[in-house]
Scaffold this motif. Structure first.
Motif, PDB file in Angstrom:
ATOM      1  N   ALA A   1      38.318  27.499  42.542  1.00  0.00           N
ATOM      2  CA  ALA A   1      37.954  26.174  42.030  1.00  0.00           C
ATOM      3  C   ALA A   1      37.943  26.210  40.509  1.00  0.00           C
ATOM      4  O   ALA A   1      37.830  27.272  39.892  1.00  0.00           O
ATOM      5  CB  ALA A   1      36.579  25.779  42.566  1.00  0.00           C
ATOM      6  N   ASP A   2      38.062  25.051  39.897  1.00  0.00           N
ATOM      7  CA  ASP A   2      37.998  24.976  38.439  1.00  0.00           C
ATOM      8  C   ASP A   2      36.640  25.485  37.954  1.00  0.00           C
ATOM      9  O   ASP A   2      35.601  25.162  38.530  1.00  0.00           O
ATOM     10  CB  ASP A   2      38.197  23.530  37.975  1.00  0.00           C
ATOM     11  CG  ASP A   2      39.610  23.024  38.234  1.00  0.00           C
ATOM     12  OD1 ASP A   2      40.513  23.867  38.384  1.00  0.00           O
ATOM     13  OD2 ASP A   2      39.799  21.794  38.295  1.00  0.00           O
ATOM     14  N   GLY A   3      36.658  26.288  36.900  1.00  0.00           N
ATOM     15  CA  GLY A   3      35.414  26.767  36.317  1.00  0.00           C
ATOM     16  C   GLY A   3      34.769  27.937  37.038  1.00  0.00           C
ATOM     17  O   GLY A   3      33.604  28.248  36.810  1.00  0.00           O
ATOM     18  N   CYS A   4      35.546  28.631  37.906  1.00  0.00           N
ATOM     19  CA  CYS A   4      34.979  29.734  38.689  1.00  0.00           C
ATOM     20  C   CYS A   4      35.057  31.081  37.963  1.00  0.00           C
ATOM     21  O   CYS A   4      34.617  32.096  38.499  1.00  0.00           O
ATOM     22  CB  CYS A   4      35.681  29.845  40.037  1.00  0.00           C
ATOM     23  SG  CYS A   4      37.385  30.475  39.912  1.00  0.00           S
ATOM     24  N   GLU A   5      35.607  31.089  36.760  1.00  0.00           N
ATOM     25  CA  GLU A   5      35.897  32.341  36.065  1.00  0.00           C
ATOM     26  C   GLU A   5      34.656  33.210  35.848  1.00  0.00           C
ATOM     27  O   GLU A   5      34.702  34.426  36.017  1.00  0.00           O
ATOM     28  CB  GLU A   5      36.572  32.058  34.718  1.00  0.00           C
ATOM     29  CG  GLU A   5      38.002  31.571  34.827  1.00  0.00           C
ATOM     30  CD  GLU A   5      38.089  30.086  35.151  1.00  0.00           C
ATOM     31  OE1 GLU A   5      39.197  29.602  35.416  1.00  0.00           O
ATOM     32  OE2 GLU A   5      37.031  29.411  35.123  1.00  0.00           O
ATOM     33  N   THR A   6      33.551  32.582  35.470  1.00  0.00           N
ATOM     34  CA  THR A   6      32.329  33.359  35.212  1.00  0.00           C
ATOM     35  C   THR A   6      31.836  34.043  36.476  1.00  0.00           C
ATOM     36  O   THR A   6      31.474  35.225  36.464  1.00  0.00           O
ATOM     37  CB  THR A   6      31.210  32.449  34.650  1.00  0.00           C
ATOM     38  OG1 THR A   6      31.650  31.900  33.404  1.00  0.00           O
ATOM     39  CG2 THR A   6      29.929  33.248  34.418  1.00  0.00           C
ATOM     40  N   THR A   7      31.832  33.311  37.575  1.00  0.00           N
ATOM     41  CA  THR A   7      31.392  33.892  38.847  1.00  0.00           C
ATOM     42  C   THR A   7      32.333  35.004  39.295  1.00  0.00           C
ATOM     43  O   THR A   7      31.886  36.055  39.781  1.00  0.00           O
ATOM     44  CB  THR A   7      31.313  32.816  39.936  1.00  0.00           C
ATOM     45  OG1 THR A   7      30.403  31.791  39.528  1.00  0.00           O
ATOM     46  CG2 THR A   7      30.821  33.406  41.258  1.00  0.00           C
ATOM     47  N   LEU A   8      33.624  34.801  39.117  1.00  0.00           N
ATOM     48  CA  LEU A   8      34.603  35.817  39.509  1.00  0.00           C
ATOM     49  C   LEU A   8      34.401  37.090  38.688  1.00  0.00           C
ATOM     50  O   LEU A   8      34.473  38.200  39.222  1.00  0.00           O
ATOM     51  CB  LEU A   8      36.021  35.285  39.329  1.00  0.00           C
ATOM     52  CG  LEU A   8      37.168  36.213  39.725  1.00  0.00           C
ATOM     53  CD1 LEU A   8      37.006  36.718  41.150  1.00  0.00           C
ATOM     54  CD2 LEU A   8      38.507  35.500  39.563  1.00  0.00           C
TER      55      LEU A   8
END
Length: 299
Positions: A169-176
């Motif tokens: 999803a958009d904006g998932c980079e931090t969680t990933l």
């Protein structure tokens, strides 16, 4: 004096130097094989072969991502001092990019890939001479995905992780990124409990059952009761070894699966710990001195 391609190959086999280095040495020596070999030794290139028998138990895990391709690679050297140097890290970065571009099947295929006018094997041999220690490409993993790839390198290359996420999803980079950090810290073996092989579960049950039978508190309990207790204890095994069931390292009130939610699906991951499984060579000072004295006498 003229020389042929066969002469270059002969010198390469004799010295262990790269093809281009051998060709240049023969040119500078006017085709004289012995003089060319001497030039290679003087230039510090031929000595790399003598280092092949050493144990390379230090090193670095490096990562590289380009587009939809990710690479995790471990390259070893002999000393911690060399592994921390910019030169060695540059070698790791160069090899990681070559892997991403060529996608070799294994280390043998990687060694045959083109690199700086020769092959990767030639490049590593030349860099061994420059650094003065044995350099060994130990292993690598390549991911290609329609989703996202995240990498995480811990402590300058002591631990490396690569994760593939699908349907991001958009904006998932931090969680990933946090998931990659989680894998580095908590060492999961599986993503979900469904991935745990039946034979692994049976072995865990067997171990737990023996442990309980050896506990005085359970000495009088029937085996059937102990087996039921063991089944209950498997929850802990799952929570320690399955990524999505692990307590999140940044907030242990949540599991990793709860933190991810519907942001993406973890498709696969790989974790390298530098040097795991490599036996380090250890010699006492007296043995080392004795070997050096014996070598001097032979010469």
């Amino acid at each position: 004096m003229a020389f042929t391609a066969k002469d270059v190959m002969t010198l390469r086999e004799k010295s262990g130097a790269g093809m281009l280095d051998c060709k240049k040495a023969l040119q500078d020596a006017d085709g004289d094989m012995e003089k060319a070999a001497e030039l290679l030794r003087e230039r510090g290139i031929a000595k790399a072969v003598k280092k092949e028998g050493r144990i390379a138990a230090e090193g670095v895990v490096g990562a590289y991502v380009s587009g939809n391709t990710g690479v995790l690679v471990e390259i070893n050297c002999e000393s911690d001092f060399v592994s921390k140097g910019d030169k060695f890290h540059g070698i790791v970065d160069t090899v990681a990019k070559i892997i991403a571009e060529n996608k070799p099947a294994d280390v043998e295929a990687l060694n045959a890939c083109p690199a700086e006018g020769g092959t990767v094997k030639d490049f590593i041999t030349a860099q061994t001479a420059v650094i003065g220690e044995k350099i060994s490409i130990r292993r690598f993993s390549i991911y290609e995905t329609a989703g996202k790839i995240e990498t995480y390198i811990h402590m300058g290359g002591k631990v490396g992780v690569m994760v593939e996420a699908l349907d991001p999803a958009d904006g998932c980079e931090t969680t990933l990124h946090d998931v990659a950090l989680q894998i580095a810290a908590s060492r999961p073996s599986y993503i979900t409990k469904e991935e745990v092989p039946a034979e692994v579960l049976e072995k865990e049950k067997e171990i737990m059952l023996v442990q309980m039978q050896n506990d005085e508190k359970n000495a009088k309990k029937p085996k059937e009761i102990l087996e039921k207790i063991v089944m209950g204890k498997l929850g802990k095994f799952y929570s320690e070894n399955c990524l999505l069931l692990q307590a999140f390292v940044k907030d242990d009130s949540k599991t990793v699966g709860e933190v991810i939610g519907k942001q993406f699906k973890v498709a696969r991951f790989v974790r390298y710990e530098m040097g795991e499984g490599i036996e380090k060579k250890s010699e006492d000072l007296s043995e080392e001195v004795a070997k050096q004295v014996a070598a001097m006498k032979k010469n």
